[in-house]
Design a protein around this motif. Structure first.
Motif, PDB file in Angstrom:
ATOM      1  N   ARG A 151      -3.305  35.841 -56.091  1.00  0.00           N
ATOM      2  CA  ARG A 151      -2.134  36.632 -55.705  1.00  0.00           C
ATOM      3  C   ARG A 151      -2.449  37.498 -54.487  1.00  0.00           C
ATOM      4  O   ARG A 151      -1.699  37.545 -53.528  1.00  0.00           O
TER       5      ARG A 151
ATOM      6  N   SER B 243       3.766  38.920 -53.298  1.00  0.00           N
ATOM      7  CA  SER B 243       2.628  39.544 -54.000  1.00  0.00           C
ATOM      8  C   SER B 243       2.941  40.954 -54.478  1.00  0.00           C
ATOM      9  O   SER B 243       2.217  41.511 -55.297  1.00  0.00           O
TER      10      SER B 243
ATOM     11  N   VAL C 243       6.420  34.703 -59.680  1.00  0.00           N
ATOM     12  CA  VAL C 243       5.349  35.681 -59.841  1.00  0.00           C
ATOM     13  C   VAL C 243       5.163  35.942 -61.336  1.00  0.00           C
ATOM     14  O   VAL C 243       6.109  36.361 -62.017  1.00  0.00           O
TER      15      VAL C 243
ATOM     16  N   LYS D 233      -5.132  33.938 -61.008  1.00  0.00           N
ATOM     17  CA  LYS D 233      -4.776  35.347 -60.852  1.00  0.00           C
ATOM     18  C   LYS D 233      -5.339  35.969 -59.577  1.00  0.00           C
ATOM     19  O   LYS D 233      -4.708  36.827 -58.967  1.00  0.00           O
TER      20      LYS D 233
ATOM     21  N   LEU E  30      -1.194  34.127 -52.131  1.00  0.00           N
ATOM     22  CA  LEU E  30       0.198  33.884 -52.518  1.00  0.00           C
ATOM     23  C   LEU E  30       1.178  34.021 -51.345  1.00  0.00           C
ATOM     24  O   LEU E  30       2.016  33.147 -51.128  1.00  0.00           O
TER      25      LEU E  30
ATOM     26  N   ASP F 247       0.547  32.866 -60.696  1.00  0.00           N
ATOM     27  CA  ASP F 247       1.770  32.597 -59.929  1.00  0.00           C
ATOM     28  C   ASP F 247       1.892  31.103 -59.646  1.00  0.00           C
ATOM     29  O   ASP F 247       0.926  30.365 -59.720  1.00  0.00           O
TER      30      ASP F 247
END
Lengths: 59, 197
Positions: free
Chosen positions: B102, B63, B136, B99, B106, B141
């Motif tokens: 993340r 991240s 990423v 989005k 993530l 991601d």
């Protein structure tokens, strides 16, 4: 012993999440590996602080 | 005279827990000034649980990486690219994140991906598993499990089911498997998924 419980019949080294996670902050796991290349974007001299990481499963 | 050295026993060598496979971690950074191959760097290889954590604890979380960066964890001997013989006829189970994930998900998802790989979590089907990737990207991601032999439906599907279950994804959420050859030959922006779980 837990270790033996982890091995399956074919002697394959199968480790579940709980088993692997218990070594996360072990002394040997906190030492920086000696052979790391210099890659500024990713390599850190000090281990990630415990507070920055969570033990939780993704939700 | 030189003092005679007594062999030093390094207890760690005996206490570390061996993994079934040796793994290599690769880092990719998208630098347009360089050739693709020069953007891909081997970070290190490891084959014990403790060495895995020592590495994990000393590299940046996904991240925190810039957009355009990837981590690749592959079995030693397999290059993290389509062209490798082990990947050529293979494909990937891919998880596309949004989005917002993340910050919240993530790092956890990538860690679970690493743990299922090194712990041989795919059981008998582990032999078809080549590695895992996190990408990423500003637009969202992605993580993936790369396998060999996309035609081996039963193993590929079982690998996908295990991955989904280990990530704790809800049953109603579906993930798709794409063959690398379809990704390479794609004409539009989307690649069809051969299998879903």
């Amino acid at each position: 012993e837990q270790e033996e419980d982890q091995a399956d019949v074919n002697d394959k080294k199968v480790y579940d999440r709980t088993f692997l996670m218990q070594f996360r902050f072990h002394n040997t796991s906190m030492e920086k590996p000696r052979d790391l290349p210099t890659i500024e974007d990713i390599i850190m001299d000090r281990p990630l602080p415990k507070s920055s990481v969570s033990n939780a499963m993704p939700s | 005279a030189k003092k005679e050295e007594t062999p030093i026993i390094e207890p760690d060598k005996y206490m570390k827990h061996p993994l079934q496979c040796k793994w290599a971690l690769w880092f990719f950074k998208n630098d347009r000034a360089k050739k693709w191959e020069d953007n891909l760097r081997l970070v290190t290889k490891f084959d014990t649980v403790e060495d895995f954590w020592a590495l994990y604890n000393h590299i940046q979380l996904s991240s925190k990486l810039q957009s355009g960066c990837d981590y690749n964890l592959f079995k030693d001997g397999i290059q993290p690219m389509w062209e490798d013989d082990a990947n050529k006829k293979g494909g990937k189970w891919m998880l596309q994140l949004n989005k917002q994930q993340r910050a919240s998900e993530l790092d956890k998802i990538w860690l679970e991906t690493l743990l299922v790989l090194i712990g041989e979590g795919f059981g008998e089907d582990s032999e078809f598993v080549n590695g895992g990737v996190v990408q990423v990207r500003n637009k969202g991601d992605k993580t993936a499990i790369w396998t060999s032999d996309w035609k081996n439906k039963s193993s590929i599907v079982k690998i996908g089911e295990v991955y989904k279950q280990r990530l704790g994804l809800p049953k109603k959420m579906s993930i798709g498997f794409q063959a690398h050859e379809d990704t390479i030959n794609k004409t539009g922006s989307t690649v069809k998924s051969i299998y879903h779980v």
